[in-house]
Design a protein around this motif. Structure first.
Motif, PDB file in Angstrom:
ATOM      1  N   UNK A   1       0.864  -1.179   0.000  1.00 24.97           N
ATOM      2  CA  UNK A   1       0.000   0.000   0.000  1.00 24.97           C
ATOM      3  C   UNK A   1       0.904   1.233   0.000  1.00 24.97           C
ATOM      4  N   UNK A   2       0.771   2.137  -0.994  1.00 27.33           N
ATOM      5  CA  UNK A   2       1.633   3.330  -1.035  1.00 27.33           C
ATOM      6  C   UNK A   2       1.279   4.302   0.088  1.00 27.33           C
ATOM      7  N   UNK A   3       2.245   5.126   0.436  1.00 32.57           N
ATOM      8  CA  UNK A   3       2.069   6.100   1.528  1.00 32.57           C
ATOM      9  C   UNK A   3       0.909   7.063   1.258  1.00 32.57           C
ATOM     10  N   UNK A   4       0.677   7.394   0.009  1.00 38.33           N
ATOM     11  CA  UNK A   4      -0.396   8.352  -0.307  1.00 38.33           C
ATOM     12  C   UNK A   4      -1.785   7.759  -0.038  1.00 38.33           C
ATOM     13  N   UNK A   5      -1.891   6.433   0.038  1.00 32.17           N
ATOM     14  CA  UNK A   5      -3.179   5.791   0.291  1.00 32.17           C
ATOM     15  C   UNK A   5      -3.495   5.677   1.775  1.00 32.17           C
ATOM     16  N   UNK A   6      -2.532   5.973   2.639  1.00 34.59           N
ATOM     17  CA  UNK A   6      -2.765   5.906   4.077  1.00 34.59           C
ATOM     18  C   UNK A   6      -3.459   7.194   4.501  1.00 34.59           C
ATOM     19  N   UNK A   7      -4.679   7.047   5.038  1.00 36.39           N
ATOM     20  CA  UNK A   7      -5.464   8.214   5.423  1.00 36.39           C
ATOM     21  C   UNK A   7      -5.207   8.635   6.860  1.00 36.39           C
ATOM     22  N   UNK A   8      -4.997   7.675   7.760  1.00 32.55           N
ATOM     23  CA  UNK A   8      -4.803   7.993   9.163  1.00 32.55           C
ATOM     24  C   UNK A   8      -3.889   6.950   9.775  1.00 32.55           C
TER      25      UNK A   8
END
Length: 176
Positions: free
Chosen positions: A43-50
């Motif tokens: 999962x790329x860093x930009x997809x991490x919301x919280x």
């Protein structure tokens, strides 16, 4: 007494907050995922919301952590072995494959038997048609049953029609 119950309720609510999901991300299918564990490494860093405050993202824990005496393999070797290896087949998969192979073999045997039956029928039809044609071409008077079930002599038109039908059967059923 009321103050005691209020305090107890406040403590219970704060414990529930600790159990809440701390990580949020969007997976590869576009769904929002909530978890108390960090997202997988793909999962790329930009997809991490919280993420929890002060927590750095680390790789997900392996399914079977190494025992106390084992030394963990280097990360590059582990990722190479996971990428190149196929999952091992379980007993159920082997049984399923065996049943599938048996079903296919049974279907092939059934088809072969049906083909042989059709071939025998064609051979028999060919033999009968050739015999009938030879009898019709002799020119001797022949008898057949009419629509009323009476035996009558075959005229030239009926003889030619029967020869034509025999030729059609010979053409379709006899191997050349």
């Amino acid at each position: 007494m009321k103050m005691h119950k209020l305090l107890l309720l406040a403590v219970a609510c704060t414990w529930a907050l600790g159990a809440a999901a701390q990580w949020q991300w969007i997976d590869k299918d576009g769904r929002k995922v909530f978890s108390d564990r960090p997202p997988p490494s793909d999962i790329p860093e930009k997809s991490i919301l919280k993420q929890p405050s002060g927590a750095a993202r680390t790789a997900s824990l392996p399914a079977n952590p190494p025992a106390a005496g084992d030394t963990p393999a280097p990360a590059s070797a582990a990722s190479q072995s996971q990428a190149g290896a196929k999952p091992a087949a379980t007993g159920k998969d082997k049984e399923l494959e065996e049943k599938k192979a048996q079903a296919e073999a049974a279907e092939a045997a059934k088809k072969k038997a049906e083909d042989e039956k059709v071939a025998r029928a064609k051979t028999e039809n060919c033999t009968r048609a050739r015999q009938a044609k030879a009898s019709l071409e002799t020119g001797r008077p022949m008898m057949h049953n009419n629509a009323q079930g009476e035996r009558v002599y075959m005229d030239e038109a009926a003889r030619n029609a029967e020869i034509k039908r025999a030729n059609e059967v010979i053409a379709s059923d006899c191997a050349r």
